[in-house]
Design a protein around this motif. Structure first.
Motif, short mmCIF file in Angstrom:
data_model
loop_
_atom_site.label_atom_id
_atom_site.label_comp_id
_atom_site.label_asym_id
_atom_site.label_seq_id
_atom_site.Cartn_x
_atom_site.Cartn_y
_atom_site.Cartn_z
N UNK A 181 -0.95 7.00 -9.45
CA UNK A 181 -0.05 6.46 -8.42
C UNK A 181 0.80 7.57 -7.83
N UNK A 182 1.31 8.42 -8.69
CA UNK A 182 2.19 9.49 -8.21
C UNK A 182 1.41 10.49 -7.35
N UNK A 183 0.23 10.86 -7.82
CA UNK A 183 -0.57 11.81 -7.03
C UNK A 183 -0.95 11.21 -5.68
N UNK A 184 -1.32 9.92 -5.72
CA UNK A 184 -1.69 9.25 -4.46
C UNK A 184 -0.54 9.32 -3.46
N UNK A 185 0.66 9.06 -3.96
CA UNK A 185 1.83 9.06 -3.09
C UNK A 185 2.16 10.47 -2.60
N UNK A 186 2.04 11.45 -3.47
CA UNK A 186 2.34 12.83 -3.05
C UNK A 186 1.33 13.33 -2.03
N UNK B 64 3.77 0.90 -3.50
CA UNK B 64 2.44 0.43 -3.07
C UNK B 64 1.32 1.08 -3.88
N UNK B 65 1.39 2.39 -4.07
CA UNK B 65 0.32 3.02 -4.85
C UNK B 65 0.34 2.50 -6.28
N UNK B 66 1.54 2.25 -6.79
CA UNK B 66 1.68 1.77 -8.17
C UNK B 66 1.24 0.31 -8.32
N UNK C 131 6.70 4.84 3.90
CA UNK C 131 6.61 6.25 3.54
C UNK C 131 6.32 7.11 4.75
N UNK C 132 5.65 8.23 4.47
CA UNK C 132 5.37 9.20 5.52
C UNK C 132 4.07 8.86 6.23
N UNK C 133 4.01 9.21 7.50
CA UNK C 133 2.76 9.12 8.25
C UNK C 133 1.82 10.16 7.64
N UNK C 134 0.56 9.80 7.52
CA UNK C 134 -0.37 10.59 6.72
C UNK C 134 -0.55 12.04 7.18
#
Lengths: 290, 500
Positions: free
Chosen positions: B124-129, B137-139, B353-356
């Protein structure tokens, strides 16, 4: 001796039998005498577009009929075909020179219509699902028609390839634009008379006779056609369908089989999975709560 | 007064005075810790069960879109690398995977599911970073759904004989799969799980902006001891994807991404024996009737368009509101977007969050400007955006006509277009007035109306009184130019088998 009344073979568009707007025709030969057997309308791009328009117009009505009603109409087509059996056998024999095979073909066509008529209210139960989602929703997936479907009828035989594709496409609620066999077009148009007298609403089935090379690119490109169904092994043709069809992400369904006599084989030429190749799956999440 | 009007009148009366909290109720920062996360300084290609350097010799940077910091560098696969991957997949298919009984395949896929579950937090953390999506959401969505997908299809591997009445199944061979950046791990799961369950082997290309979780999944696949080459993961750009799609030894192509690229792929595979599924763009109608549970609907509208910054192919980006409740809905939406917390994706309170990527941000800005230029009225949250990284505030437009480009084109960002309707017939007509047909939403408290409307919508997934819900047992996929084929559920097996 009485002179026979010869039939004019025209197109079948929107429940009517117009000549090609282009005024063109082609002739198919009597295989024995090599003399022309009949003049057949050579459909144009405009005829094709008229057919697509008619099919689009007929779609909401046909797709919203009850499954039971669609089954009844397919069954009615079988009844009408049964009563006109000798005529079809005679006509197919004239084109092929083979009465025995013609009879087999007509009988199989009748039985196949009955078979698909019976599927009208069952394929949903085979192809659809209720899905056990891990959330408070009643989630189910049902097959719906693809929409306006173009069908390229295989050339090998006369009536049976047409009926074998028409029935699963129709029973699934689609409306059809069929390009008849170029070699054996006569019984396709005579079959249109069966359609026209079996309570099939106008525009649900449209049948064009003509030259495939001329018509197929226009069908593949047409932005209001949802799918094109082809049976055969012409990879160049499939390539063309995919390339041109990509303009509106058409479903190009190409089956190499059946071939030749296999069209008469119930194991090889009829299946609920043929209905499956004429449907879209819709999934609905319906809320559960108080 | 009709019942509906009475209800609206009542809602108007009970509407509380707007609460002004000032800064008093601001959330304290609640960042998810990244301490135990190990991101390697460099990632190689995963081919034949090993991590190997690319023949191309090239690496590209993967950045955190929330900070623009470089996270790592990732191998870029060229044609030679793709050749090796396909070869490895072919060998694995012939040597191991197609010979393995379904029950054994199942166990490997279950292993992947379990190991993914064990490492869920890390993923989840890597996905978000890597991608910029909020950690909540990732979690709570991406990773659990990816796990569930592997679990679901693992169970199918030895039950395929029961999937299609009267028929047995046979795998296709090597599946070439190209996935997008909006749900990186989840899309990898959607592609890999059914392919493996049905007995195929895989060459997968993650998106260039979000390759990390797929590469960590490769580590799990290695640890789970899958036979080498059953899953190969090659990273790179569009060219890498094209090399997979065009490879003559690939039997099946599955693509999720834009309609524009989908059409190119349909052309590219034309005339080959490759079986194709496409999951493409959308411009979903979210229809709100005046008898809808209104506050629930507001949350659903918000979730429909702002979930994952609107980087969702099935996003409810066209809101169709019954005219009688337009003012109420607009007022509530204005209030609601103001409360959405935009910022650090790793903060557990962050909603948006951030735009990709900077490219995507540019596209969003362009279309929003077009909306303004075409005379639509823009409403935007006044939230403060972080200085570094790629950001766009939650935005919606009113006064949108069907012909406006923001009502027709996929924006793929947190931007909603609001249109109105008077009758159910008009709602259906407008909803279907699009080349797309991926998803749609219907909001009403009347069950019979849900069934009536949903049966008339030309879309593959219909959410009633909800939006953006997913489940591995629920098929997903589009009508019309949103693609063909289904992913998920029983129907999701079909693209990966031939019936015999």
């Amino acid at each position: 001796m009485r002179a026979e009344i010869l039939k004019t073979y025209k197109l079948f568009i929107n429940g009517q039998f117009p000549r090609s707007e282009s005024g063109r025709y082609f002739q198919i030969p009597n295989p024995k005498t090599k003399k022309p057997l009949a003049n057949v309308s050579q459909a144009s791009r405009k005829d094709l577009r008229d057919a697509v328009q008619a099919a689009r117009k007929a779609l909401p009505g046909w797709s919203s009929k009850t499954a039971y009603n669609r089954g009844q109409i397919l069954y009615r087509m079988a009844e009408v075909l049964e009563s006109r059996k000798p005529e079809f056998i005679d006509e197919i024999s004239k084109m092929t020179g083979n009465p025995k095979k013609a009879e087999k073909e007509v009988l199989t066509a009748i039985d196949r219509l009955v078979w698909y008529a019976g599927w009208s209210d069952k394929y949903q139960q085979i192809l659809g699902t209720v899905n056990p989602v891990a959330l408070p929703y009643f989630n189910f997936t049902l097959p719906e028609p693809q929409g306006v479907v173009g069908i390229l009828v295989a050339d090998e035989l006369s009536l049976i390839p047409l009926v074998s594709k028409l029935a699963p496409a129709m029973v699934a609620g689609n409306t059809l634009v069929m390009i008849a066999s170029e070699k054996f077009p006569l019984s396709a148009i005579t079959f249109a008379e069966v359609i026209a007298t079996s309570d099939v609403p106008a525009g649900v089935v449209n049948i064009l006779t003509g030259f495939k090379n001329e018509l197929i690119p226009h069908l593949a490109k047409h932005m209001d056609v949802n799918a094109v169904n082809y049976t055969g092994t012409d990879q160049a043709l499939v390539k063309l369908l995919q390339e041109e069809g990509s303009a509106n992400v058409k479903r190009i369904i190409a089956h190499p089989e059946p071939k030749g006599e296999a069209w008469l084989d119930n194991q090889k030429a009829q299946s609920p999975y043929w209905i499956n190749s004429f449907v879209e799956m819709k999934t609905t999440w319906h809320p559960i709560g108080v | 007064m009709t019942t509906a009007e009475k209800k609206i009148a009542r809602l108007e009366v009970v509407e509380p005075k707007r609460l002004e909290f000032g800064k008093k109720w601001d959330y304290a920062p609640a960042p998810e810790s990244t301490e135990h996360i190990k991101i390697q300084s460099r990632y190689e290609l995963f081919i034949g069960g090993k991590f190997v350097s690319p023949k191309s010799g090239n690496y590209f940077k993967s950045i955190n879109p929330a900070t623009e910091e470089i996270l790592t560098e990732v191998a870029e696969a060229n044609e030679a690398d793709v050749n090796l991957a396909v070869k490895a997949a072919r060998t694995a298919y012939e040597k191991y995977w197609s010979k393995l009984p379904g029950s054994e395949r199942a166990k490997y896929i279950f292993r992947i599911a379990r190991q993914l579950q064990e490492k869920a937090r890390e993923f989840a953390i890597i996905e978000t970073m890597d991608g910029g999506k909020p950690i909540k959401e990732s979690r709570d969505v991406d990773i659990p759904l990816a796990v569930a997908h592997f679990f679901y299809y693992a169970g199918w591997a030895d039950k395929l004989d029961y999937a299609f009445p009267g028929r047995k199944t046979r795998p296709l061979g090597v599946a070439g799969q190209v996935i997008p950046w909006n749900f990186p791990l989840l899309m990898a799961a959607w592609k890999i799980a059914p392919a493996l369950a049905c007995g195929n082997t895989v060459v997968l290309k993650p998106a260039e902006t979000t390759p990390l979780t797929a590469l960590h999944l490769a580590q799990i696949i290695q640890e789970a001891d899958l036979p080498p080459g059953v899953v190969n993961i090659v990273t790179g750009f569009g060219k890498t994807g094209a090399a997979i799609v065009n490879h003559p030894d690939v039997d099946k192509v599955a693509f999720t991404g834009s309609t524009e690229v989908g059409k190119i792929i349909q052309r590219a595979v034309a005339g080959t024996k490759k079986k194709l599924t496409l999951e493409l763009g959308g411009k979903a109608a979210n229809i709100v009737f005046d008898d809808a549970p209104i506050d629930q609907a507001i949350e659903g509208i918000i979730n429909g368009i702002y979930f994952n910054q609107g980087h969702v192919c099935c996003a409810g980006s066209r809101l169709l509101v019954q005219e009688s409740i337009l003012d109420l809905v607009v007022r509530k939406l204005k209030d609601r977007i103001q409360t959405l917390r935009v910022g650090d994706p790793l903060d557990k309170n962050t909603d948006i969050g951030a735009i990709n990527s900077s490219d995507q941000l540019k596209k969003i800005k362009e279309l929003v400007q077009i909306g303004i230029d075409e005379g639509c009225k823009i409403h935007q949250s006044t939230c403060k955006l972080p200085e570094r990284g790629f950001w766009f505030p939650p935005t919606f437009f009113t006064g949108v006509a069907q012909s406006n480009r923001i009502a027709q084109e996929e924006i793929f960002g947190p931007v909603l277009s609001i249109l109105t309707f008077r009758t159910p017939e008009e709602a259906v007509e407008k909803a279907n007035n699009t080349a797309y047909g991926l998803s749609a939403g219907v909001w009403t408290d009347k069950g019979s109306k849900i069934f009536k409307i949903s049966s008339q919508l030309k879309a593959g997934v219909i959410w009633a009184n909800t939006f953006n819900k997913f489940d591995p047992s629920s098929p997903f996929g589009g009508y019309k130019e949103s693609g063909f084929g289904r992913e998920g559920g029983l129907q999701g097996l079909m693209p990966y088998v031939q019936l015999i």
